[in-house]
Scaffold this active site. Structure first.
Site, PDB file in Angstrom:
ATOM      1  N   ALA B  16       0.830  -1.203   0.000  1.00 29.23           N
ATOM      2  CA  ALA B  16       0.000   0.000   0.000  1.00 29.23           C
ATOM      3  C   ALA B  16       0.867   1.258   0.000  1.00 29.23           C
ATOM      4  O   ALA B  16       0.666   2.170  -0.809  1.00 29.23           O
ATOM      5  CB  ALA B  16      -0.939   0.000   1.204  1.00 29.23           C
ATOM      6  N   SER B  42       8.671  -6.226   3.855  1.00 25.25           N
ATOM      7  CA  SER B  42       7.383  -5.929   4.478  1.00 25.25           C
ATOM      8  C   SER B  42       6.506  -7.172   4.462  1.00 25.25           C
ATOM      9  O   SER B  42       6.707  -8.086   3.664  1.00 25.25           O
ATOM     10  CB  SER B  42       6.663  -4.818   3.718  1.00 25.25           C
ATOM     11  OG  SER B  42       7.422  -3.650   3.774  1.00 25.25           O
ATOM     12  N   HIS B  43       5.515  -7.139   5.333  1.00 21.75           N
ATOM     13  CA  HIS B  43       4.716  -8.331   5.482  1.00 21.75           C
ATOM     14  C   HIS B  43       3.914  -8.712   4.246  1.00 21.75           C
ATOM     15  O   HIS B  43       3.495  -9.852   4.085  1.00 21.75           O
ATOM     16  CB  HIS B  43       3.793  -8.194   6.686  1.00 21.75           C
ATOM     17  CG  HIS B  43       3.226  -9.498   7.073  1.00 21.75           C
ATOM     18  ND1 HIS B  43       4.032 -10.587   7.278  1.00 21.75           N
ATOM     19  CD2 HIS B  43       1.969  -9.927   7.207  1.00 21.75           C
ATOM     20  CE1 HIS B  43       3.266 -11.622   7.549  1.00 21.75           C
ATOM     21  NE2 HIS B  43       2.016 -11.254   7.515  1.00 21.75           N
ATOM     22  N   SER B  44       3.717  -7.758   3.361  1.00 14.80           N
ATOM     23  CA  SER B  44       3.038  -8.077   2.097  1.00 14.80           C
ATOM     24  C   SER B  44       3.698  -9.264   1.399  1.00 14.80           C
ATOM     25  O   SER B  44       3.028 -10.027   0.696  1.00 14.80           O
ATOM     26  CB  SER B  44       3.082  -6.876   1.152  1.00 14.80           C
ATOM     27  OG  SER B  44       2.309  -5.817   1.649  1.00 14.80           O
ATOM     28  N   GLY B  49      -1.416 -16.798  -1.251  1.00 17.07           N
ATOM     29  CA  GLY B  49      -2.505 -17.332  -2.070  1.00 17.07           C
ATOM     30  C   GLY B  49      -2.830 -16.552  -3.316  1.00 17.07           C
ATOM     31  O   GLY B  49      -2.895 -17.108  -4.409  1.00 17.07           O
ATOM     32  N   HIS B 257      -7.761 -16.956  10.734  1.00 17.40           N
ATOM     33  CA  HIS B 257      -7.611 -17.789   9.542  1.00 17.40           C
ATOM     34  C   HIS B 257      -7.708 -19.250   9.951  1.00 17.40           C
ATOM     35  O   HIS B 257      -7.109 -19.650  10.936  1.00 17.40           O
ATOM     36  CB  HIS B 257      -6.262 -17.507   8.883  1.00 17.40           C
ATOM     37  CG  HIS B 257      -6.137 -18.066   7.493  1.00 17.40           C
ATOM     38  ND1 HIS B 257      -6.106 -19.418   7.251  1.00 17.40           N
ATOM     39  CD2 HIS B 257      -6.041 -17.464   6.285  1.00 17.40           C
ATOM     40  CE1 HIS B 257      -6.000 -19.615   5.937  1.00 17.40           C
ATOM     41  NE2 HIS B 257      -5.960 -18.448   5.328  1.00 17.40           N
ATOM     42  N   ARG B 273      -6.980 -25.056   0.354  1.00 18.91           N
ATOM     43  CA  ARG B 273      -8.371 -25.494   0.241  1.00 18.91           C
ATOM     44  C   ARG B 273      -8.955 -25.080  -1.096  1.00 18.91           C
ATOM     45  O   ARG B 273      -9.738 -25.808  -1.690  1.00 18.91           O
ATOM     46  CB  ARG B 273      -9.200 -24.927   1.400  1.00 18.91           C
ATOM     47  CG  ARG B 273      -9.011 -25.698   2.702  1.00 18.91           C
ATOM     48  CD  ARG B 273      -9.626 -24.987   3.889  1.00 18.91           C
ATOM     49  NE  ARG B 273      -8.935 -23.724   4.162  1.00 18.91           N
ATOM     50  CZ  ARG B 273      -9.523 -22.557   4.336  1.00 18.91           C
ATOM     51  NH1 ARG B 273     -10.827 -22.469   4.312  1.00 18.91           N
ATOM     52  NH2 ARG B 273      -8.808 -21.472   4.557  1.00 18.91           N
TER      53      ARG B 273
HETATM   54  C1  LIG Z   1       0.762 -15.053   6.164  1.00 13.25           C
HETATM   55  C2  LIG Z   1      -0.150 -14.161   5.436  1.00 13.25           C
HETATM   56  C3  LIG Z   1      -0.629 -14.494   4.179  1.00 13.25           C
HETATM   57  C4  LIG Z   1      -1.482 -13.653   3.502  1.00 13.25           C
HETATM   58  N1  LIG Z   1      -1.950 -14.025   2.275  1.00 13.25           N
HETATM   59  C5  LIG Z   1      -2.785 -13.200   1.611  1.00 13.25           C
HETATM   60  C6  LIG Z   1      -3.277 -13.563   0.329  1.00 13.25           C
HETATM   61  O1  LIG Z   1      -2.963 -14.621  -0.199  1.00 13.25           O
HETATM   62  N2  LIG Z   1      -4.093 -12.699  -0.307  1.00 13.25           N
HETATM   63  C7  LIG Z   1      -4.448 -11.503   0.247  1.00 13.25           C
HETATM   64  O2  LIG Z   1      -5.184 -10.766  -0.382  1.00 13.25           O
HETATM   65  N3  LIG Z   1      -3.978 -11.129   1.449  1.00 13.25           N
HETATM   66  C8  LIG Z   1      -3.157 -11.954   2.144  1.00 13.25           C
HETATM   67  N4  LIG Z   1      -2.694 -11.577   3.375  1.00 13.25           N
HETATM   68  C9  LIG Z   1      -2.958 -10.222   3.862  1.00 13.25           C
HETATM   69  C10 LIG Z   1      -2.063  -9.223   3.162  1.00 13.25           C
HETATM   70  O3  LIG Z   1      -0.810  -9.809   2.901  1.00 13.25           O
HETATM   71  C11 LIG Z   1      -1.829  -7.976   3.986  1.00 13.25           C
HETATM   72  O4  LIG Z   1      -3.030  -7.497   4.467  1.00 13.25           O
HETATM   73  C12 LIG Z   1      -1.201  -6.878   3.136  1.00 13.25           C
HETATM   74  O5  LIG Z   1      -0.086  -7.343   2.453  1.00 13.25           O
HETATM   75  C13 LIG Z   1      -0.841  -5.676   3.969  1.00 13.25           C
HETATM   76  O6  LIG Z   1      -0.104  -4.764   3.187  1.00 13.25           O
HETATM   77  P1  LIG Z   1       0.198  -3.300   3.699  1.00 13.25           P
HETATM   78  O7  LIG Z   1       0.926  -2.618   2.611  1.00 13.25           O
HETATM   79  O8  LIG Z   1      -1.031  -2.695   4.205  1.00 13.25           O
HETATM   80  O9  LIG Z   1       1.145  -3.515   4.960  1.00 13.25           O
HETATM   81  P2  LIG Z   1       2.521  -4.314   5.160  1.00 13.25           P
HETATM   82  O10 LIG Z   1       2.938  -5.063   3.967  1.00 13.25           O
HETATM   83  O11 LIG Z   1       2.377  -5.045   6.445  1.00 13.25           O
HETATM   84  O12 LIG Z   1       3.582  -3.166   5.330  1.00 13.25           O
HETATM   85  C14 LIG Z   1       3.647  -2.358   6.466  1.00 13.25           C
HETATM   86  C15 LIG Z   1       4.827  -1.428   6.332  1.00 13.25           C
HETATM   87  O13 LIG Z   1       4.772  -0.463   7.358  1.00 13.25           O
HETATM   88  C16 LIG Z   1       6.021  -0.315   7.963  1.00 13.25           C
HETATM   89  N5  LIG Z   1       5.778   0.161   9.329  1.00 13.25           N
HETATM   90  C17 LIG Z   1       4.962  -0.368  10.265  1.00 13.25           C
HETATM   91  N6  LIG Z   1       4.930   0.406  11.359  1.00 13.25           N
HETATM   92  C18 LIG Z   1       5.745   1.449  11.118  1.00 13.25           C
HETATM   93  C19 LIG Z   1       6.134   2.593  11.866  1.00 13.25           C
HETATM   94  N7  LIG Z   1       5.646   2.828  13.080  1.00 13.25           N
HETATM   95  N8  LIG Z   1       7.009   3.454  11.308  1.00 13.25           N
HETATM   96  C20 LIG Z   1       7.501   3.243  10.068  1.00 13.25           C
HETATM   97  N9  LIG Z   1       7.147   2.184   9.317  1.00 13.25           N
HETATM   98  C21 LIG Z   1       6.281   1.301   9.831  1.00 13.25           C
HETATM   99  C22 LIG Z   1       6.689  -1.636   7.828  1.00 13.25           C
HETATM  100  O14 LIG Z   1       8.085  -1.487   7.850  1.00 13.25           O
HETATM  101  C23 LIG Z   1       6.186  -2.092   6.462  1.00 13.25           C
HETATM  102  O15 LIG Z   1       7.027  -1.584   5.455  1.00 13.25           O
HETATM  103  C24 LIG Z   1      -1.861 -12.433   4.072  1.00 13.25           C
HETATM  104  C25 LIG Z   1      -1.397 -12.084   5.330  1.00 13.25           C
HETATM  105  C26 LIG Z   1      -0.595 -12.960   6.033  1.00 13.25           C
HETATM  106  C27 LIG Z   1      -0.254 -12.634   7.446  1.00 13.25           C
END
Ligand SMILES: Cc1cc2nc3c(=O)[nH]c(=O)nc-3n(C[C@H](O)[C@H](O)[C@H](O)COP(=O)(O)OP(=O)(O)OC[C@H]3O[C@@H](n4cnc5c(N)ncnc54)[C@H](O)[C@@H]3O)c2cc1C
Ligand code: FES
Lengths: 247, 656
Positions: B16, B42-44, B49, B257, B273
């Site tokens: 995002a 990052s957790h993304s 899936g 989940h 699944r």
């Molecule tokens: C194991 C797993 C599998 C998944 N599989 C799927 C799937 O198959 N399909 C699907 O649609 N969704 C899936 N999801 C959900 C999806 O991956 C996440 O909701 C999504 O990637 C989140 O993206 P994001 O950019 O919002 O945040 P993130 O990718 O979590 O990025 C957060 C960022 O914020 C930064 N950050 C955090 N706090 C601070 C701070 N205080 N100061 C500075 N930086 C900070 C971090 O460094 C990181 O860069 C899955 C989730 C998990 C846990």
């Protein structure tokens, strides 16, 4: 399940401690003892040491699932991902942890891989080069791609930039500017991708010298220690053949 | 005082954050990302899936379009979502996936001819059409009517994040890594940036910006067992809450989940699944068809997780030293399929369980997974309460997921919201000047500096690690899959006393530079505040909707609870959040409230529902010649940035 677990065993962790942020601090090995639990990984163990023995201990974990590449360190002499290394793997119960060499040390087991990996991407321009890209109409259907080609690109794109290949690289140790396997894999990946309009000549400009593909001494530490089992040897040989024929 | 000025500040370098940054940079704005870690970590990256977008290229996706995706998303949300936002989302998702395709994601493609798949435990032959050959393919996922989840093997998040970050590198967007935003700078009306701590040197810097975007991901680590990365601690949402002005939305909506491995909670993707894997109990019996005859293992996540818990409670779980679990069986998919499309799953089984999923069942249990709640925003991504503050991705409550998000809709949200909100962020930067008093910057800078001084000098002796793990246990035990008044009251009162204790943390390690204990000491009080918004929100919401399931109030109560929860933290010294509620307007819903078709819940109707159903019928009848786009425009008009308007083309169907 979990056959080899030795529940309740005493483990000894020998960890390199050094905080360059603190003036006068000197590197030293410190030993910590822990009781092994079922399914314990180095990730779980290090967190326990931090919480119970020494809250200043530095290390990097993010996904703790072998996916993000944050946690590479040298574990009993071998670079590997700490989060997915089970302590039960070590029959003697002695585990020595050192920070990954070839990277700037942040403190203890934490090194700055991010900076190096960004530099690698910048150096090889690791993105799709296509002059017409700006004009692509997103309402239209995507350009088709051969299904096998898509699968093959993914095979090379599975690199998680953990840094194990650079830490295990004989050439990198002697030549600081050597690109290394992580960079070659990216070059191979973009060369394979028909969406990237760069030619072999263009790639030669990037890797056609001794800091690039011709510097590799074929010691293949990268192949041996890549946690994702990427085909480094094959790709390096392939790139070298291609680059030789360019000029 | 260190100060950095920019136009567009983005906190978070996941999908995002990167996409918002790209939008800003493409509009010629000075753009900076700050992130705890390198963007690509990052957790993304962990999303395995896939991403939902109604491309309808594979045979099992035939007939799919925005409308079907919309209906699935609204049902998935248990009618708790903002239907305007859900519409904006489904209409843009095909564009987002196609953009990523040009940026380098090697999406798995349709291969013409016959192939064999496993559906409902049977081998089935599918024949893909010639004209779809080479287009982006899709797999089945829970709660969807069509096969809509696009993927790259099981490394979808990884390839998406890499393509996105590579694009950001191409554009020269700086990512300031190993930095943590610990407070927002604001004057009660406008947000002007953030105070950021360098995790190596410990120095503070004030980042001053026209627009500040929070894209910091979810708050899964409020729970002791979560599929989330260890950095998903919700600090971005917490600093918004701590402004006292901005609100968090629907914090009690937390998704579990069905299939994380036991005990460590690492996820095995829903793709298991989706591709035909089954759930089995202690007797090896496939139990889901008994509970959900229609969708079986592929009902929405909240439903499957509850059914699994029910089944375990009936004594059908598999006992283990870590409590009861169930089995995920993917052996029927075969080695070839697992090696290729579920390889990450295979690696996880090998490394963390020492088993081979080609031959053995995987021990799984429902586990905290996704945060539907977050920084409450308008459809443009901006906080309605604090101008210049935006949020997108999992950290936001943009509100397309309501009380339960569908698998594959989350990575899709990150990039779609990134595109849409990204344009509005850029508009905001173009339309507003930076006007800020240096005294305001100083005030926040000094405040945060002093807080750190106090932590370091404090002679109190509360242990921060201890407090954190108590908080995580409280959430796990009392604010889980099934909730009730007694547990929730206990959670709220325990969290309140933990919050007090967290104001008396004493550090063993007094270093100001990189110091993991100090990092925790800064975060944990913020996390407890978030935990309170979750627990208190759950206690107040006396109904069951989506992932929020009250044993003492099992009905979905549309009459009293078709509302979004808003949580505020007015003063630093407060011990509780202030909750407000915002009605969802049934009379402007495109899809009037109804049963989801799975999950078997009773519904207490709202009087407006009947009215809206009639209105919709009348509107449809009065416009017999209107096509589906015109009907949508009549029922649910939306606004999108100009460059994201336009119909989406599909194979065999054109722009219809
Ligand atoms: C194991 C797993 C599998 C998944 N599989 C799927 C799937 O198959 N399909 C699907 O649609 N969704 C899936 N999801 C959900 C999806 O991956 C996440 O909701 C999504 O990637 C989140 O993206 P994001 O950019 O919002 O945040 P993130 O990718 O979590 O990025 C957060 C960022 O914020 C930064 N950050 C955090 N706090 C601070 C701070 N205080 N100061 C500075 N930086 C900070 C971090 O460094 C990181 O860069 C899955 C989730 C998990 C846990
Ligand atoms: S923490 Fe992500 S690979 Fe080890």
């Amino acid at each position: 399940m979990r056959q080899e677990q030795q529940n309740g065993r005493k483990l000894k962790f020998h960890i390199l401690r050094f905080n360059p942020q603190i003036e006068g601090d000197k590197p030293k090995m410190v030993t910590y003892e822990l009781t092994e639990a079922l399914g314990m990984t180095v990730f779980i163990a290090l967190n326990q040491i931090r919480e119970q023995h020494d809250p200043s201990l530095q290390f990097d974990f993010v996904c703790r699932a072998g996916i993000c590449g944050s946690c590479a360190m040298v574990i009993n002499g071998k670079p590997d991902l700490a989060c997915r290394t089970l302590t039960s793997k070590f029959p003697k119960g002695e585990i020595t942890l050192l920070p990954l060499p070839a990277f700037e040390l942040i403190g203890d087991l934490s090194v700055n891989t991010g900076k190096v990996m960004r530099a690698v991407s910048e150096r090889i321009e690791g993105w799709i080069h296509d002059k017409n890209m700006g004009e692509i109409d997103l309402t239209k259907m995507e350009v088709t791609m051969d299904p096998d080609l898509a699968d093959n690109i993914y095979e090379l794109e599975r690199c998680v930039e953990c840094g194990c290949c650079l830490a295990a690289c004989g050439t990198k140790r002697m030549r600081d500017d050597f690109l290394g396997a992580v960079g070659f894999m990216k070059v191979a990946r973009f060369l394979m991708d028909t969406r990237d309009k760069r030619t072999e000549e263009d790639m030669y400009e990037i890797i056609g010298d001794d800091d690039g593909i011709f510097g590799c001494m074929s010691l293949m530490g990268c192949e041996d220690f890549c946690p994702k089992d990427l085909p480094h040897q094959h790709q390096i040989a392939y790139l070298r053949r291609k680059m030789v024929t360019v000029k | 005082m260190n100060v950095i000025y920019t136009d567009s500040l983005i906190i978070g370098g996941g999908l995002a954050g990167l996409r918002i940054a790209i939008a800003s940079k493409q509009r010629g704005l000075d753009t900076i990302i700050v992130s705890l870690i390198p963007a690509k970590r990052s957790h993304s990256a962990a999303a395995q899936g896939g991403m939902q977008a109604s491309l309808g290229a594979s045979v099992k996706g035939e007939g799919d379009d925005e409308d079907v995706h919309f209906a699935d998303t609204v049902k998935g949300s248990d009618w708790g979502c903002d239907q305007k936002v859900a519409r904006m989302f489904v209409n843009t998702a095909p564009k987002a996936i196609r953009e990523l395709s040009t940026w380098g994601v090697p999406w798995s493609r349709v291969k013409k001819g016959d192939r064999y798949v496993v559906v409902n435990a049977k081998r089935v032959k599918l024949t893909e059409k010639d004209e779809a050959h080479g287009l982006i393919t899709a797999r089945d996922f829970g709660g969807t009517k069509k096969w809509r989840t696009c993927f790259t093997a099981d490394g979808t998040g990884h390839t998406m994040l890499y393509a996105m970050d590579n694009k950001a590198i191409e554009l020269g967007i700086p990512v300031h890594e190993r930095k943590e935003a610990i407070a927002l700078i604001h004057n009660g009306e406008n947000c002007h940036g953030a105070i950021v701590r360098d995790l190596i040197t410990g120095d503070l810097t004030a980042y001053i910006a026209k627009a500040t975007t929070i894209a910091t991901g979810g708050y899964g680590r409020l729970y002791s067992v979560s599929t989330n990365a260890v950095i998903c601690e919700g600090i971005g949402a917490a600093i918004a809450l701590e402004t006292g002005v901005a609100a968090l939305g629907n914090m009690e909506a937390v998704q579990f989940h069905p299939t994380a491995i036991v005990p460590v909670g690492i996820l095995t993707t829903e793709g298991c699944r989706g591709d035909g894997g089954l759930l089995r109990d202690v007797d090896g019996y496939r139990f889901m068809p008994d509970y959900e005859p229609e969708k079986k293992e592929l009902a929405s996540r909240d439903v499957v997780s509850r059914r699994m818990t029910e089944h375990i409670r009936k004594g059908k779980g598999v006992p283990s030293p870590y409590g009861d679990h169930l089995w995920l069986d993917i052996t029927l998919l075969g080695k070839e399929h697992i090696d290729k499309n579920l390889r990450e799953v295979k690696e996880i089984c090998e490394y963390f369980l020492g088993i081979d999923p080609v031959k053995q069942y995987i021990p799984v249990r429902p586990t905290q997974h996704y945060s539907m709640g977050g920084v409450k925003t308008n459809p443009t991504g901006q906080s309605p309460y604090l101008k210049g503050l935006f949020s997108a991705g999992e950290s936001a409550c943009w509100d397309m997921h309501g009380f339960n998000r569908l698998g594959g809709n989350s990575v899709a949200e990150t990039v779609v919201a990134g595109m849409i909100v990204g344009e509005y962020v850029a508009d905001y930067c173009e339309q507003n000047q930076l006007e800020i008093k240096t005294s305001l910057i100083e005030q926040f800078y000094n405040r945060e500096n002093q807080k750190i001084d106090q932590l370091i000098e404090s002679s109190s002796n509360e242990n921060v690690f201890q407090i954190k793990s108590e908080m995580q246990e409280i959430m796990m035990q009392n604010v889980g899959i099934f909730r009730n008044q007694k547990d929730l009251e206990l959670a709220v009162s325990s969290l309140k006393s933990l919050l007090k204790r967290s104001r008396k943390i004493g550090l063993k390690n007094k270093t100001r530079s990189s110091n993991p204990e100090l990092v925790e000491a800064i975060r944990v009080p913020k996390m407890i505040k978030l935990a309170l918004t979750v627990a208190y929100g759950a206690l107040q919401r006396t109904e069951s909707r989506g992932a929020h399931s009250r044993e003492d109030f099992p009905e979905r109560n549309d009459r009293d609870w078709l509302k979004r929860t808003l949580a505020f933290w007015r003063n630093e010294e407060d011990e509780m959040p202030e909750l407000q509620y915002e009605d969802l307007d049934i009379l402007s819903m495109e899809l009037a409230p109804a049963s989801r078709g799975y999950g078997n819940a009773t519904i207490i109707d709202n009087q407006d529902t009947e009215k809206r159903i009639k209105q919709i019928e009348e509107i449809t009848k009065a416009n017999p010649n209107a096509d589906r786009f015109e009907i949508q425009e009549l029922l649910n008009p939306i606004e999108l940035p100009k460059k994201l308007q336009g119909k989406n083309e599909r194979v065999g169907r054109g722009f219809k």
